[in-house]
Design a protein around this motif. Sequence first.
Motif, short mmCIF file in Angstrom:
data_model
loop_
_atom_site.label_atom_id
_atom_site.label_comp_id
_atom_site.label_asym_id
_atom_site.label_seq_id
_atom_site.Cartn_x
_atom_site.Cartn_y
_atom_site.Cartn_z
N ALA A 140 0.84 -1.20 0.00
CA ALA A 140 0.00 0.00 0.00
C ALA A 140 0.88 1.25 0.00
CB ALA A 140 -0.92 -0.01 1.22
N TRP A 141 1.91 1.22 0.82
CA TRP A 141 2.81 2.38 0.95
C TRP A 141 3.59 2.65 -0.34
CZ3 TRP A 141 8.35 2.24 1.24
CH2 TRP A 141 8.95 3.42 1.67
N ALA A 142 4.01 1.56 -1.00
CA ALA A 142 4.85 1.71 -2.19
C ALA A 142 4.04 1.96 -3.46
CB ALA A 142 5.72 0.46 -2.37
N GLY A 143 2.71 1.86 -3.37
CA GLY A 143 1.88 2.09 -4.56
C GLY A 143 1.71 0.83 -5.41
N VAL A 144 1.77 -0.33 -4.77
CA VAL A 144 1.57 -1.60 -5.49
C VAL A 144 0.21 -2.16 -5.11
CG1 VAL A 144 2.39 -3.99 -5.75
CG2 VAL A 144 4.04 -2.10 -5.53
N ARG A 206 4.51 -4.90 -15.62
CA ARG A 206 3.24 -4.41 -16.21
C ARG A 206 2.75 -3.18 -15.47
NH1 ARG A 206 1.83 -9.88 -16.53
NH2 ARG A 206 0.58 -9.73 -14.64
N LEU A 207 2.89 -3.20 -14.14
CA LEU A 207 2.45 -2.05 -13.35
C LEU A 207 3.26 -0.80 -13.72
CD1 LEU A 207 0.79 -0.84 -10.96
CD2 LEU A 207 2.62 -1.62 -9.44
N ILE A 208 4.56 -0.95 -13.89
CA ILE A 208 5.42 0.19 -14.27
C ILE A 208 4.94 0.76 -15.61
CG2 ILE A 208 7.78 0.77 -15.10
CD1 ILE A 208 7.73 0.61 -12.07
N GLU A 209 4.63 -0.12 -16.55
CA GLU A 209 4.16 0.36 -17.86
C GLU A 209 2.83 1.10 -17.73
OE1 GLU A 209 6.16 -2.54 -21.16
OE2 GLU A 209 4.65 -3.45 -19.85
N GLU A 210 1.96 0.58 -16.90
CA GLU A 210 0.66 1.25 -16.68
C GLU A 210 0.87 2.64 -16.07
OE1 GLU A 210 -1.50 -2.93 -15.71
OE2 GLU A 210 -1.75 -1.35 -14.19
N VAL A 211 1.73 2.71 -15.08
CA VAL A 211 1.97 4.00 -14.40
C VAL A 211 2.56 5.00 -15.41
CG1 VAL A 211 3.41 5.14 -12.64
CG2 VAL A 211 2.19 3.02 -12.09
N ARG A 212 3.48 4.52 -16.22
CA ARG A 212 4.08 5.43 -17.22
C ARG A 212 3.05 5.87 -18.25
NH1 ARG A 212 9.69 2.19 -18.12
NH2 ARG A 212 10.83 3.06 -16.35
N SER A 213 2.20 4.95 -18.68
CA SER A 213 1.27 5.37 -19.74
C SER A 213 0.15 6.25 -19.19
CB SER A 213 0.74 4.18 -20.53
OG SER A 213 0.10 3.32 -19.66
N ALA A 214 -0.10 6.18 -17.88
CA ALA A 214 -1.10 7.08 -17.29
C ALA A 214 -0.59 8.52 -17.33
CB ALA A 214 -1.42 6.67 -15.86
N GLY A 215 0.74 8.69 -17.36
CA GLY A 215 1.38 9.99 -17.57
C GLY A 215 1.03 11.08 -16.57
N HIS A 216 0.93 10.72 -15.26
CA HIS A 216 0.66 11.74 -14.24
C HIS A 216 1.84 12.70 -14.11
CE1 HIS A 216 -2.94 9.79 -13.12
NE2 HIS A 216 -2.35 8.70 -12.67
N VAL A 224 6.98 4.78 -4.12
CA VAL A 224 8.16 4.06 -4.62
C VAL A 224 7.97 3.69 -6.09
CG1 VAL A 224 9.42 1.86 -4.42
CG2 VAL A 224 8.91 3.21 -2.37
N VAL A 225 6.76 3.19 -6.42
CA VAL A 225 6.51 2.80 -7.82
C VAL A 225 6.65 4.01 -8.74
CG1 VAL A 225 4.70 2.04 -9.41
CG2 VAL A 225 5.12 0.77 -7.30
N GLU A 226 6.07 5.14 -8.34
CA GLU A 226 6.19 6.35 -9.19
C GLU A 226 7.64 6.79 -9.33
OE1 GLU A 226 1.82 8.35 -8.22
OE2 GLU A 226 3.52 8.73 -6.89
N ALA A 227 8.38 6.74 -8.22
CA ALA A 227 9.78 7.18 -8.26
C ALA A 227 10.60 6.27 -9.18
CB ALA A 227 10.37 7.18 -6.85
N VAL A 228 10.38 4.97 -9.09
CA VAL A 228 11.15 4.04 -9.93
C VAL A 228 10.73 4.21 -11.40
CG1 VAL A 228 11.66 1.61 -10.40
CG2 VAL A 228 11.52 2.41 -8.03
N ARG A 237 18.01 7.78 -20.00
CA ARG A 237 16.95 6.82 -20.33
C ARG A 237 16.21 6.32 -19.08
NH1 ARG A 237 19.41 2.89 -24.86
NH2 ARG A 237 21.05 2.77 -23.31
N LEU A 238 14.92 6.00 -19.28
CA LEU A 238 14.16 5.35 -18.21
C LEU A 238 14.69 3.93 -18.04
CD1 LEU A 238 10.54 6.36 -19.34
CD2 LEU A 238 11.76 7.26 -17.33
N LEU A 239 14.45 3.35 -16.86
CA LEU A 239 14.80 1.94 -16.68
C LEU A 239 13.87 1.09 -17.54
CD1 LEU A 239 15.00 1.85 -12.77
CD2 LEU A 239 16.93 1.70 -14.35
N ASP A 240 14.38 0.02 -18.12
CA ASP A 240 13.45 -0.86 -18.84
C ASP A 240 12.51 -1.46 -17.80
OD1 ASP A 240 14.24 -3.89 -18.33
OD2 ASP A 240 16.04 -2.66 -18.33
N PRO A 241 11.27 -1.80 -18.21
CA PRO A 241 10.26 -2.20 -17.21
C PRO A 241 10.71 -3.35 -16.31
CG PRO A 241 9.24 -1.89 -19.35
CD PRO A 241 10.71 -1.74 -19.56
N ARG A 242 11.46 -4.28 -16.85
CA ARG A 242 11.87 -5.43 -16.03
C ARG A 242 12.86 -5.00 -14.93
NH1 ARG A 242 10.27 -10.99 -17.00
NH2 ARG A 242 11.26 -12.09 -15.29
#
Length: 424
Positions: A140-144, A206-216, A224-228, A237-242
């Motif tokens: 919950a804290w990390a946004g997962v 997949r979550l990282i890709e979703e967060v990136r495509s939401a483009g907030h 943590v998820v947003e920061a990564v 360059r961004l980190l590759d999703p994996r």
Amino acid sequence: MLDHTLPLLAQGYAWLPDLTRRKGPGPVRTRLMGKPAIALRGPQAVSFFYDENHVRRRTALPEPILSTLFGKGAVHTLDGEEHRRRKAMFVSALKDATAVTVLAERVAEEWDRAAKEWAGRSQATLFDEVSLLLTRAVCAWAGVPLTGHPSDRHPSDRHPSDQHPDDAARQTAQDLVAMVDGFATAGPRHWKARSARKRQEERLARLIEEVRSAGHEPSDAPSVVEAVAAHREADGRLLDPRTAAVEVLNVLRPTVAVTWFTVFGAHALHRHPALRERLATAGDGYARAFAHEVRRFYPFAPFVAGLAPSDLEWQGEHIAEGSMILLDLYGQNHDPGLWKAPYRFDPERFDGREPGRDELVPQGGGDASAGHRCPGEDVTLAVLTTLLPRLARLDYRVPEQDLRIPLHRVPTRPRSGFVITDVR
Ligand code: HEM
């Protein structure tokens, strides 16, 4: 000289202390994974080990450890500028006092909720319960999200109750525990760890890709998820999703690993009932001293390792280029030259005194921003100082069970997982 990879796997935490006893004072020389190796300990050894000119990490970790514990491309495997940049992302997420407090509050809520539930049951296994509540809190804290969507699972693992969030939390907790539990063995625990990592990396990529495509818009206090997801490497360059998934897991997994220390804390309270009252009622100071002593006394990370990039000299000892250099964390935390009666569990040794930077090293040494020291010590201490006094205040019984902590197993824990009954 004999290669000690097999004795290490067979003897676990007893391997280095045994070698040290047999070989006498001074650094221990051996062979590991076909390479000459030298094991060091003590605050001066910590400074030597964390000097980047002495130890490189890039190729030091074997594939079985990367595919279970840390993940390929993880911060643990980087050197120099590349490491500093990636590490800064962890330090700003994990060394922020407000963020750590928010996590500790979530952990407290989850414990309080779970403890009420244990009261309605005939028994609870603390190891399983704590790993589950820490998983809920840190995700919950990390946004997962723990949504339990069917695509979160490998097709062969799907079953009808997949949609239920409780199931998703349980599966995630089991996976995060498995990654730690199976890194140092060649048996079934290891294969479980590999599939757990694969499943969680796929889901988080997949979550990282979703967060990136939401483009907030980037926020001031990103999860943590947003920061990564937003992190950029030195080349822009961004980190590759994996790899991004690997780094999110490098926050989730070790936070859940604080389960090991929490259960060791329960073990300490059981063995030393006289300490319970003080821990239950004392303020933060004693809880912190108790947490430090749990981290010092009980076996968790045995050592850290890297490779010598050139010929080196350590206190008159020659270390050939390409040698493996080990920093004996468990040995240093039990070194009679540093700790009075090191095999006595005694939180008083930290009462009113913070340990020196390179003295207590359950999570590595040196400076966390500049070197590879664990950036999660504040989180670890916040979780332990939240949970251990709550445990001391909880009314429960410890029935007859196997509480032995086998030293040949890495990582180890009380065999029974610490069962409690009559919770009130
Ligand atoms: C359960 C208690 C923990 C233990 C025993 C532990 C132990 C360690 C150790 C021994 C290292 C390696 C140091 C080195 O290579 O020199 C490390 C690194 C690391 N730890 Fe922890 N840790 C714990 C908790 C945490 C937590 C709670 C987090 C995050 C929330 C965390 C995140 C990391 C990361 C990201 C690294 C890699 C640092 C780097 O390579 O620069 N750890 N930890």
